[in-house]
Design an enzyme around this catalytic site. Structure first.
Site, PDB file in Angstrom:
ATOM      1  CG  HIS A 261     -16.904 -19.388 -16.738  1.00 48.15           C
ATOM      2  ND1 HIS A 261     -15.969 -18.805 -16.874  1.00 48.15           N
ATOM      3  CD2 HIS A 261     -16.850 -20.955 -16.323  1.00 48.15           C
ATOM      4  CE1 HIS A 261     -16.008 -19.116 -14.944  1.00 48.15           C
ATOM      5  NE2 HIS A 261     -16.013 -20.150 -15.474  1.00 48.15           N
ATOM      6  CB  CYS A 262     -21.460 -20.759 -21.560  1.00 51.58           C
ATOM      7  SG  CYS A 262     -21.960 -20.789 -23.827  1.00 51.58           S
TER       8      CYS A 262
END
Length: 420
Positions: A261-262
């Protein structure tokens, strides 16, 4: 009864924060601009795969956690934390739409003396140049004078049982020294250590540095994987030797691609604010290019292995093991498995999969057959491709059963399989 804390954004960032707050005895409400998480949480289910489990959600609810669809409740708390997602848009720049929606919802009822914190992964300058104006315009209050504003980027590592919320230091950068201290007072209730940055931009940039440090080093070791294979060198033994150096080295390991997600700042420009141009990050851009090539390299290795054994990719039965982006989690965010499966299907391969955490998997909206018996499926497949090493996999046994096994994670014993 008014809550002490509002968590805005009930996804991969917000739910673990709410869990930590509830465990610390903080009366917490959860709000999301999307109504779907409310329905799932109210029923005791997790709204996002790979985050908290259903039993953990039910435990939070029993301890007083309260999901809500009423934005008016956001104006009754002492502290509000924005945990909205920041995905990459179609142009591969960070999309702040959800952060903007969450900020506007909070601003409408913001009261004086509230502490507002931003945990979402954002470009440096976002707290001051994007979040602050929305809060001030919507509330008619002044940041740093009427309410506290600070950035404290999330440092969550899903599935990590060693570094959890309580023992992971929290970086905090406030608009003013008083804002920083107010944020520190809140986070000190959740974690053992807080680290004060000089301001919001330094806190935001720390997240950029941490993320791209990982991204660039993964790209380096991915390049080494290709080089070592071409030279007939065992990369995994190289890493084993190199990591014995007690200084100046940190081990990273290659894989079929980078998920999660990052996202790093990409395609190599770091927006600072609306008045200055983007700043080129050439090393990050190159790292992105290298990591984006890894699914294609895996396909190349698959084709070569099949060819060496007198088979073509077209018509070959290929079993994919582990389709999540991280081991022992159900989260599939940006997993390279999707691209690899798509490319193999385009080449005419017959795809099946197995993943203990994913019971239904689709590629191009079409269901992919799931293997019921792992060993039988590996024995009948022309090629078994390990994409994610879940701890339930007996790789020694799989190596014996599989006709061909390509291990992209270096998890099999030396000599038991073909490794990336």
């Amino acid at each position: 009864m008014p809550a002490d804390l509002a968590v805005i954004g009930l996804g991969h960032l917000g739910l673990p924060l709410a869990q930590a707050a509830v465990a610390a005895g903080i009366h917490t409400v959860g709000y999301d601009t999307d109504p779907r998480p409310f329905a799932e949480l109210s029923a005791g289910r997790t709204p996002v795969e790979g985050s908290l489990t259903a039993p953990e959600i039910r435990r939070m609810l029993s301890r007083g956690f309260r999901p809500t669809t009423d934005p008016a409740e956001l104006g009754r708390v002492r502290t509000a934390v924005i945990c909205a997602p920041t995905p990459l848009g179609a142009d591969r720049t960070i999309d702040l739409t959800a952060v903007g929606d969450a900020t506007r919802a909070l601003a409408a009822g913001l009261r004086p003396h509230t502490t507002v914190l931003l945990e979402s992964a954002v470009p440096p300058g976002t707290t001051e140049s994007f979040v602050r104006p929305l809060l001030e315009e919507g509330s008619r209050l002044r940041a740093g004078r009427d309410f506290h504003l600070a950035c404290s980027p999330s440092r969550l590592d899903p599935g990590n049982r060693t570094h959890v919320y309580a023992n992971t230091p929290k970086v905090i950068g406030g608009l003013t020294p008083a804002c920083t201290e107010s944020a520190a007072a809140f986070y000190s209730r959740l974690t053992d250590k807080v680290v004060r940055a000089r301001g919001p931009r330094e806190a935001e940039m720390a997240k950029v540095l941490e993320t791209n440090f990982r991204h660039v080093n993964i790209a380096l070791v991915n390049e080494m994987a290709v080089l070592c294979h071409d030279l007939g060198v065992d990369l995994w033994d190289v890493i084993r030797c190199a990591e014995t150096k007690p200084f100046g080295f940190e081990p990273f390991r290659p894989g079929p691609g980078v998920g999660g997600h990052c996202a790093p700042v990409d395609p190599g420009y770091l927006p600072y604010n609306s008045r200055t141009p983007g700043h080129p990050l050439r090393m990050v851009s190159l790292a992105q290019e290298i990591n984006d090539r890894m699914p294609s390299y895996v396909i190349q290795r698959c084709a070569t292995l099949l060819n060496e054994h007198g088979k073509s990719v077209r018509g070959a039965r290929v079993l994919l093991l582990g389709v999540t982006y991280k081991p022992d989690l159900a989260d599939q965010e940006a997993s390279p498995a999707q691209e690899i499966a798509t490319r193999l299907m385009d080449m005419g391969a017959q795809i099946g999969y197995h993943d203990p955490h994913v019971l239904d998997w689709r590629v191009r909206e079409r269901p992919v057959p799931r293997a019921d018996s792992l060993y039988e499926a590996a024995a009948s497949a022309d090629l078994t491709l390990l994409l994610q090493h879940h701890r339930t996999y007996d790789l020694q046994g799989l190596a014996v059963k599989a006709q061909l096994l390509l291990d992209t994670r270096g998890a099999t014993p030396a000599g038991a399989a073909h490794r990336l």
